[in-house]
Design a protein around this motif. Structure first.
Motif, PDB file in Angstrom:
ATOM      1  N   GLU A  81       0.837  -1.202   0.000  1.00 10.00           N
ATOM      2  CA  GLU A  81       0.000   0.000   0.000  1.00 10.00           C
ATOM      3  C   GLU A  81       0.872   1.252   0.000  1.00 10.00           C
ATOM      4  OE1 GLU A  81      -0.621  -2.622   1.721  1.00 10.00           O
ATOM      5  OE2 GLU A  81      -2.647  -3.225   1.146  1.00 10.00           O
ATOM      6  N   SER A  82       1.949   1.257   0.849  1.00  8.91           N
ATOM      7  CA  SER A  82       2.860   2.406   0.875  1.00  8.91           C
ATOM      8  C   SER A  82       3.597   2.535  -0.444  1.00  8.91           C
ATOM      9  CB  SER A  82       3.859   2.267   2.027  1.00  8.91           C
ATOM     10  OG  SER A  82       3.185   2.252   3.276  1.00  8.91           O
ATOM     11  N   ALA A 107      -3.810   2.848  -8.859  1.00 13.19           N
ATOM     12  CA  ALA A 107      -2.988   3.839  -8.161  1.00 13.19           C
ATOM     13  C   ALA A 107      -1.631   4.010  -8.825  1.00 13.19           C
ATOM     14  CB  ALA A 107      -2.814   3.440  -6.692  1.00 13.19           C
ATOM     15  N   ARG A 140       2.619   9.177  -5.976  1.00 15.99           N
ATOM     16  CA  ARG A 140       3.110  10.531  -5.731  1.00 15.99           C
ATOM     17  C   ARG A 140       4.197  10.903  -6.727  1.00 15.99           C
ATOM     18  NH1 ARG A 140       5.660  12.094   0.028  1.00 15.99           N
ATOM     19  NH2 ARG A 140       7.296  10.734  -0.812  1.00 15.99           N
ATOM     20  N   ARG A 196       1.350   4.112  -2.872  1.00 16.67           N
ATOM     21  CA  ARG A 196       1.153   5.519  -2.551  1.00 16.67           C
ATOM     22  C   ARG A 196       2.357   6.348  -2.994  1.00 16.67           C
ATOM     23  NH1 ARG A 196      -0.078   4.606   2.099  1.00 16.67           N
ATOM     24  NH2 ARG A 196       1.852   5.025   3.220  1.00 16.67           N
ATOM     25  N   HIS A 197       3.586   5.872  -2.690  1.00 16.40           N
ATOM     26  CA  HIS A 197       4.799   6.603  -3.098  1.00 16.40           C
ATOM     27  C   HIS A 197       4.947   6.609  -4.618  1.00 16.40           C
ATOM     28  CE1 HIS A 197       5.967   7.178   0.999  1.00 16.40           C
ATOM     29  NE2 HIS A 197       6.128   5.879   1.254  1.00 16.40           N
TER      30      HIS A 197
END
Length: 747
Positions: free
Chosen positions: A136-137, A211, A144, A140-141
């Protein structure tokens, strides 16, 4: 006068004195010069009078010269001062602008440095999350880092500042490598979760694909997952020989797909966006095509459909009046094709096709709503895009699948030929087994009830297929079959009733044969009348059938009703055949009896009456009694056997034939005052009698001319005919010339 003369002198051209040759010319020229001189003297005098104001004004202007000179000096001094200040401001402004540009470059450089630092930190955190398997991280990174502009990712500054000793690749390549690695991990983990039916893990990794920019890949993995769910559904527990096996199998297939779409669409659109479920539906429909094709092949083999088509082609329905039917009437048991087997197969086809169209309707409406919502969002955002789906196209993607073509083939190749063969066979059987039901009123045969009972069952089954083309083609062919094999057979029976009237008729009982033939003819006409009622009721029932709303989309429902309305126009053919039959019966049996009815009714009846004659005529009432006797003889055997509608039509024909000679007779008789009154009473009593004998609604309408004749005959002797004709307000069916001729009949 003097001024006008002077002006004329001034305006007239001067003549050269050397050209003057006579005394009058010299005097005239001298006079002109004198007038001009006087005019100039006046002008000079006026000019001298106006000199003083001009001199005063000039003196005043000269006094202002000193003030104007001071203003000029002040203006020059102010201009010098402002010019110096403006030059100073321009120098300062240019330096400020240069400073702003430098500050903008500094800010841009700071932002670029910040973005590069963010990129570097995101890539470092991304790699750390991958190493620790914190997906998940990592997503997310990665997301970004992907939000940064491409000029930052691929810029020379990032290429120098971001790479490290552990990751020496440019940042764009590092990010792409991380995305590829995450894609492999997410796809592998999603597939493992799918195989183990771990719903939490499946949902976890399904949300991560968009994502990191792998939306299509995530939808593809998800489509594989739901296709496996469809393939893993429980098989049908019934045997293939069961008439419900293939319907159950298709129902299970379509229900499982529909359930997936209904339950999973909100999840897909939540994480992937509106309308993204369509790509998954495409894959599900591909699986549907595969299974449907297999089931269709198995069904054709198990039901021996090719043999059934060959059998009905080789054994068409045998018409009652065909040469074959005269030799033998094959029973259902002896026929090589059992209509009951065909009926079962037709119900099975309708069930299978109906399941498909229900499924198609569900998907079309679901995808249409989704596509419409997506378009509304795009319009609200004012974001033009060529990828915006067209709801008219996207909501009908099901129509372009192989499954749709398969079910349309079932309709055109099997359903329609078998249904028409079955309908014709049932109609022929109904004709052959037809028998009059003497307990009914009116008397009819069993044929209309039998045929239209089956026809209602057939058309109701047709609507459950949900096939628009099937409804259109089947109703068209049913219309032709009814016209040929139902109306045509009844017309043939009507023709045959009196075709061989003299053959085999007993010389001692011809009246009995005539009554039997007439009864047979009337019963067949009643069949046509009842058939019209049945057909109109069938059309109303089909139009109001809930199957239309259940199996057809809103766009198709009006079209289906239009097809039904077109089918119901067959009633015009029924009515045409019915009227022709009643006219044939009337012309053959009743018209000859009407030729002498009016002369017999008015035989020895006179309307030249005095008071004694009027009393005698009133007592005898010959016209009414004779008419009733003759009329009852005419309608005997018709009133109790005809249907109500047929009897009204029969009475209408009789009155149409009767009224013209009746009017001629009335116009050929003379009337006294009391005779006209007697005629009016006779006419009214006859009309009242006819109205009491039937529900025929336009009895008075047909007698309107006779009633108007009676009205004119009963005018007072001192009343003018033309005045009454024009001022009575009556809607006359009689012309003014006829009115005067009628009035002249009175003596």
């Amino acid at each position: 006068m003097e001024s006008s003369a002077s002006s004329l002198a001034l305006t007239s051209p001067r003549r050269d004195p050397r050209t003057l040759t006579s005394l009058p010319e010299i005097l005239s020229s001298l006079s002109a010069f004198q007038a001009e001189e006087a005019e100039l003297s006046v002008s000079l005098a006026e000019l001298l009078k106006a000199r003083e104001p001009i001199i005063i004004s000039l003196n005043r202007l000269q006094s202002l010269n000193a003030q104007f000179h001071e203003l000029q000096l002040d203006a020059a001094e102010l201009t010098a001062t402002v010019s110096t200040t403006a030059k100073t401001a321009e120098r300062v402004g240019s330096r400020v602008r240069l400073l702003d540009q430098e500050m903008g470059r500094v800010r841009e450089a700071g932002d670029r440095v910040g973005q590069v630092m963010e990129l570097k930190s995101s890539l470092t955190a991304l790699q750390t999350s991958i190493d620790t398997q914190d997906w998940e991280s990592a997503a997310r990174h990665c997301a970004r880092a992907m939000t940064l502009p491409s000029e930052v990712l691929s810029g020379p500054f990032a290429d120098m500042a971001v790479p490290t000793s552990e990751s020496h690749l440019p940042p764009a390549q590092t990010l792409q490598a991380a995305r590829d690695q995450l894609l492999l991990v997410f796809r592998r983990s999603f597939e493992e979760a799918s195989r183990s039916r771990d719903s939490n893990a499946t949902s976890r990794f399904f949300k991560l694909f968009p994502a990191i920019g792998w939306e299509n890949e995530g939808l593809d993995a998800y489509a594989n997952f739901v296709v496996d769910l469809v393939r893993a559904r429980a098989p049908s527990s019934t045997k293939t020989s069961s008439p419900l096996y293939y319907i159950t199998a298709l129902t299970s297939l379509f229900e499982s797909i529909a359930m997936i779409v209904d339950q999973h669409q909100p999840v897909v659109e939540k994480y992937y966006g509106e309308g993204k479920m369509q790509s998954v539906v495409y894959r599900l429909l591909e699986e549907s095509d595969r299974v449907t094709k297999t089931l269709k092949t198995g069904w054709e083999e198990d039901r021996a459909m090719q043999r059934k088509l060959a059998d009905i082609t080789a054994n068409p329905p045998i018409s009652l009046f065909s040469p074959t039917s005269r030799r033998q009437y094959p029973s259902v048991e002896d026929s090589p094709v059992d209509p009951r087997d065909i009926d079962k197969v037709l119900s099975e086809i309708a069930g299978m096709v109906g399941r498909w169209h229900l499924f198609k309707k569900f998907l079309s409406e679901t995808l249409k709503d989704s596509a419409t919502t997506s378009i509304n969002d795009d319009l609200r955002d004012n974001t033009p895009s060529s990828d915006v789906p067209n709801p008219t196209i996207e909501s009908h993607i099901v129509s372009h699948t192989s499954s749709h073509k398969i079910f349309e083939e079932l309709i055109s190749k099997y359903y329609i030929p078998l249904e028409i063969w079955y309908t014709r066979t049932i109609m022929d059987k109904a004709h052959k087994l037809s028998s009059p039901d003497m307990l009914q009123s009116p008397i009819t045969t069993t044929t209309p009830d039998d045929v239209f009972y089956i026809l209602k069952s057939i058309t109701t089954r047709l609507l459950t297929t949900g096939s628009l083309s099937g409804v259109k083609q089947t109703l068209e062919q049913l219309r032709e079959a009814l016209d040929r094999d139902y109306i045509g057979i009844i017309k043939k029976k009507l023709d045959d009733v009196y075709k061989n009237t003299g053959t085999g008729v007993s010389a001692t009982r011809p009246d009995k044969v005539e009554r039997e033939n007439r009864l047979t003819f009337i019963i067949l006409l009643n069949d046509l009348d009842v058939s019209i009622s049945h057909l109109e009721q069938l059309a109303r029932d089909l139009t109001d059938s809930p199957s239309i709303a259940q199996h057809f989309t809103e766009e198709e429902q009006q079209t289906v009703k239009a097809y039904i309305s077109s089918f119901s126009t067959l009633s015009l053919r029924f009515k045409s055949a019915l009227r022709a039959g009643i006219e044939q019966l009337f012309n053959q049996l009743s018209r000859p009896k009407l030729r002498n009815l009016i002369p017999d009714v008015y035989k020895d009846v006179s309307y030249i009456l005095d008071e004694d004659g009027y009393s005698t005529a009133d007592y005898q009432d010959l016209a009414r009694k004779r008419f009733i006797k003759a009329w009852e003889a005419l309608v005997e055997g018709y009133k109790d056997t005809f249907s109500e509608g047929n009897y009204r039509l029969f009475i209408g024909l009789a009155l149409d034939v009767l009224l013209r000679p009746w009017e001629k007779f009335v116009m050929s008789v003379k009337y006294t005052e009391l005779g006209a009154v007697r005629f009016d009473r006779d006419l009214r009593s006859i009309i009242a009698y006819l109205a009491s004998q039937t529900t025929f609604g336009d009895i008075k309408e047909k007698f309107l001319r006779l009633q108007q004749i009676s009205t004119l005959l009963n005018l007072d002797s001192d009343e003018d005919v033309d005045e009454f004709y024009n001022g009575s307000g009556i809607s006359w069916k009689i012309g003014p010339h006829e009115a005067r001729a009628i009035a002249s009949l009175k003596i």
